[in-house]
Write a protein that holds these residues in place. Structure first.
Motif, PDB file in Angstrom:
ATOM      1  N   ALA A   1       0.835  -1.201   0.000  1.00 12.03           N
ATOM      2  CA  ALA A   1       0.000   0.000   0.000  1.00 12.03           C
ATOM      3  C   ALA A   1       0.867   1.246   0.000  1.00 12.03           C
ATOM      4  O   ALA A   1       1.835   1.343   0.748  1.00 12.03           O
ATOM      5  CB  ALA A   1      -0.917  -0.010   1.222  1.00 12.03           C
ATOM      6  N   GLU A   2       0.515   2.190  -0.864  1.00 15.95           N
ATOM      7  CA  GLU A   2       1.306   3.417  -0.961  1.00 15.95           C
ATOM      8  C   GLU A   2       0.648   4.587  -0.239  1.00 15.95           C
ATOM      9  O   GLU A   2       1.230   5.673  -0.160  1.00 15.95           O
ATOM     10  CB  GLU A   2       1.544   3.774  -2.437  1.00 15.95           C
ATOM     11  CG  GLU A   2       0.369   4.426  -3.153  1.00 15.95           C
ATOM     12  CD  GLU A   2      -0.762   3.465  -3.484  1.00 15.95           C
ATOM     13  OE1 GLU A   2      -1.841   3.939  -3.906  1.00 15.95           O
ATOM     14  OE2 GLU A   2      -0.581   2.244  -3.321  1.00 15.95           O
ATOM     15  N   SER A   3      -0.554   4.376   0.306  1.00 14.97           N
ATOM     16  CA  SER A   3      -1.240   5.472   1.002  1.00 14.97           C
ATOM     17  C   SER A   3      -2.326   4.885   1.886  1.00 14.97           C
ATOM     18  O   SER A   3      -2.599   3.688   1.861  1.00 14.97           O
ATOM     19  CB  SER A   3      -1.854   6.454   0.000  1.00 14.97           C
ATOM     20  OG  SER A   3      -2.801   5.809  -0.829  1.00 14.97           O
TER      21      SER A   3
ATOM     22  N   VAL B   1       3.290   8.508   3.924  1.00  8.34           N
ATOM     23  CA  VAL B   1       4.428   8.872   4.765  1.00  8.34           C
ATOM     24  C   VAL B   1       5.635   9.088   3.868  1.00  8.34           C
ATOM     25  O   VAL B   1       5.938   8.240   3.017  1.00  8.34           O
ATOM     26  CB  VAL B   1       4.731   7.758   5.789  1.00  8.34           C
ATOM     27  CG1 VAL B   1       5.943   8.133   6.642  1.00  8.34           C
ATOM     28  CG2 VAL B   1       3.513   7.507   6.671  1.00  8.34           C
ATOM     29  N   ARG B   2       6.285  10.201   4.028  1.00  6.51           N
ATOM     30  CA  ARG B   2       7.497  10.441   3.238  1.00  6.51           C
ATOM     31  C   ARG B   2       8.521   9.340   3.507  1.00  6.51           C
ATOM     32  O   ARG B   2       8.770   8.989   4.651  1.00  6.51           O
ATOM     33  CB  ARG B   2       8.102  11.809   3.586  1.00  6.51           C
ATOM     34  CG  ARG B   2       7.286  12.987   3.090  1.00  6.51           C
ATOM     35  CD  ARG B   2       8.025  14.310   3.301  1.00  6.51           C
ATOM     36  NE  ARG B   2       7.260  15.432   2.773  1.00  6.51           N
ATOM     37  CZ  ARG B   2       6.362  16.126   3.472  1.00  6.51           C
ATOM     38  NH1 ARG B   2       6.136  15.791   4.735  1.00  6.51           N
ATOM     39  NH2 ARG B   2       5.715  17.131   2.934  1.00  6.51           N
TER      40      ARG B   2
ATOM     41  N   ASP C   1       4.801  15.076  10.960  1.00  5.96           N
ATOM     42  CA  ASP C   1       5.383  16.024  10.006  1.00  5.96           C
ATOM     43  C   ASP C   1       5.758  15.364   8.692  1.00  5.96           C
ATOM     44  O   ASP C   1       6.056  16.063   7.712  1.00  5.96           O
ATOM     45  CB  ASP C   1       6.622  16.687  10.612  1.00  5.96           C
ATOM     46  CG  ASP C   1       6.280  17.631  11.759  1.00  5.96           C
ATOM     47  OD1 ASP C   1       5.108  18.060  11.837  1.00  5.96           O
ATOM     48  OD2 ASP C   1       7.175  17.919  12.581  1.00  5.96           O
ATOM     49  N   ASP C   2       5.775  14.033   8.665  1.00  2.81           N
ATOM     50  CA  ASP C   2       6.137  13.310   7.444  1.00  2.81           C
ATOM     51  C   ASP C   2       4.922  12.873   6.645  1.00  2.81           C
ATOM     52  O   ASP C   2       5.066  12.235   5.594  1.00  2.81           O
ATOM     53  CB  ASP C   2       6.976  12.074   7.784  1.00  2.81           C
ATOM     54  CG  ASP C   2       8.378  12.434   8.238  1.00  2.81           C
ATOM     55  OD1 ASP C   2       8.817  13.553   7.927  1.00  2.81           O
ATOM     56  OD2 ASP C   2       9.016  11.606   8.901  1.00  2.81           O
ATOM     57  N   LEU C   3       3.711  13.178   7.124  1.00  3.85           N
ATOM     58  CA  LEU C   3       2.516  12.851   6.359  1.00  3.85           C
ATOM     59  C   LEU C   3       2.384  13.795   5.173  1.00  3.85           C
ATOM     60  O   LEU C   3       2.585  15.005   5.301  1.00  3.85           O
ATOM     61  CB  LEU C   3       1.268  12.949   7.236  1.00  3.85           C
ATOM     62  CG  LEU C   3       1.140  11.902   8.351  1.00  3.85           C
ATOM     63  CD1 LEU C   3      -0.059  12.216   9.229  1.00  3.85           C
ATOM     64  CD2 LEU C   3       1.022  10.497   7.762  1.00  3.85           C
ATOM     65  N   ALA C   4       2.056  13.238   4.013  1.00  2.84           N
ATOM     66  CA  ALA C   4       1.957  14.056   2.809  1.00  2.84           C
ATOM     67  C   ALA C   4       0.960  13.424   1.849  1.00  2.84           C
ATOM     68  O   ALA C   4       0.786  12.201   1.834  1.00  2.84           O
ATOM     69  CB  ALA C   4       3.318  14.185   2.131  1.00  2.84           C
ATOM     70  N   ALA C   5       0.306  14.266   1.053  1.00  6.41           N
ATOM     71  CA  ALA C   5      -0.592  13.762   0.018  1.00  6.41           C
ATOM     72  C   ALA C   5       0.241  13.030  -1.022  1.00  6.41           C
ATOM     73  O   ALA C   5       1.273  13.535  -1.455  1.00  6.41           O
ATOM     74  CB  ALA C   5      -1.357  14.911  -0.626  1.00  6.41           C
TER      75      ALA C   5
END
Length: 287
Positions: A82-84, A243-244, A103-107
């Motif tokens: 899973a990528e997201s 997550v980055r 802080d590493d959460l990103a669309a």
């Protein structure tokens, strides 16, 4: 066959896994599986019980994380699984934040989903539930379906109702109401991507439970989808988040911070009840 050193009773196991005859000074809990669910369970146990219990996680593969893995491709971390995750469901997002990954959460992307059909790329229509359309006009605007299919969507709630009785496969049920084109071009791409299965065998109750109450009440598929989309919260934020560095980071960080002993390459082959708890037989699958 496994030796005594390969047996890990949940109640009589010392720190290195050797059996002892005397009872332990405190309970020892074994968690089988080092995926996100298992590691989160271990974290909950250690967080609630503190130093009153020992917790060991047994993972059969050489790495933790279960279906969440990250590999490098040309020096770039790429998710294997899973990528997201859904940004609008709080569980995953709150877990990441609690691990210090807020802080590493990103669309994961800025483009809308699209389907390649009929030699062209078509945007997914707005207003649908896992591909089940709620708005015929929105579907028509994409050019993804034929005029006949759009007309069936528009008039489905005037068809004789088909109340859901028990459970059925998604594909045949949707095809009977809206036609095979809706299944092939809307439902199948989404269900296949999420559940890695075919719509003609996947359970409607399991994959589209939000539609079940409406189907039971009115027997209209489009009507049920329309009711669900009308209740959906309006949000300006992204539907998905990641997550980055890859979603696979969740497993590694969880293992570091779950407070339990984590054993990899430790396949649990058998659970056996004992007078004082459970015995786990750990070893290769081929014995």
């Amino acid at each position: 066959m496994p030796t005594a050193a390969n047996r890990y009773p949940s109640a009589i196991c010392d720190p290195v896994g050797m059996e002892r005859d005397e009872p332990p000074s405190r309970p020892h809990v074994a968690v089988v599986g080092g995926g996100v669910a298992g590691l989160t369970a271990a974290r909950e146990l250690t967080g609630r019980a503190g130093d009153r219990i020992d917790v060991t996680v047994f993972e059969g593969s050489s790495v933790v994380g279960g279906k969440l893995r990250v590999s490098e491709v040309a020096g770039v971390p790429v998710d294997e699984g899973a990528e997201s995750m859904l940004a609008r469901r709080p569980e995953g997002v709150e877990l990441a934040k609690s691990l210090g990954l807020g802080d590493d959460l990103a669309a994961p992307g800025t483009t809308r989903a699209a389907v390649w059909a009929g030699g062209a790329l078509h945007s997914m229509p707005s207003g649908h539930v896992m591909g089940v359309p709620a708005d015929a006009a929105a579907v028509a605007a994409t050019g993804l379906l034929s005029a006949e299919s759009v007309a069936r969507i528009e008039g489905e709630d005037r068809m004789p109702p088909a109340p859901l009785d028990g459970d059925v496969a998604v594909g045949p049920y949707v095809a009977a109401r809206l036609g095979g084109e809706v299944v092939d071009r809307l439902v199948e791409p989404l269900l296949g991507g999420v559940y890695a299965g075919r719509a003609d065998v996947l359970s409607l109750r399991a994959t589209l439970p939000q539609l079940v109450p409406g189907l039971r009440e009115t027997g209209s598929l489009v009507g049920a989808a329309r009711a669900v989309t009308a209740r959906a919260p309006v949000s300006a934020g992204p539907v998905f988040t990641s997550v980055r560095g890859g979603m696979g980071r969740l497993g590694a960080v969880l293992a570091e911070r779950c407070g339990a002993r984590v054993r990899t390459s430790a396949m649990v082959r058998e659970l056996r009840r004992t007078p004082s708890g459970w015995a786990l037989t750990v070893g290769p699958a081929r014995a």
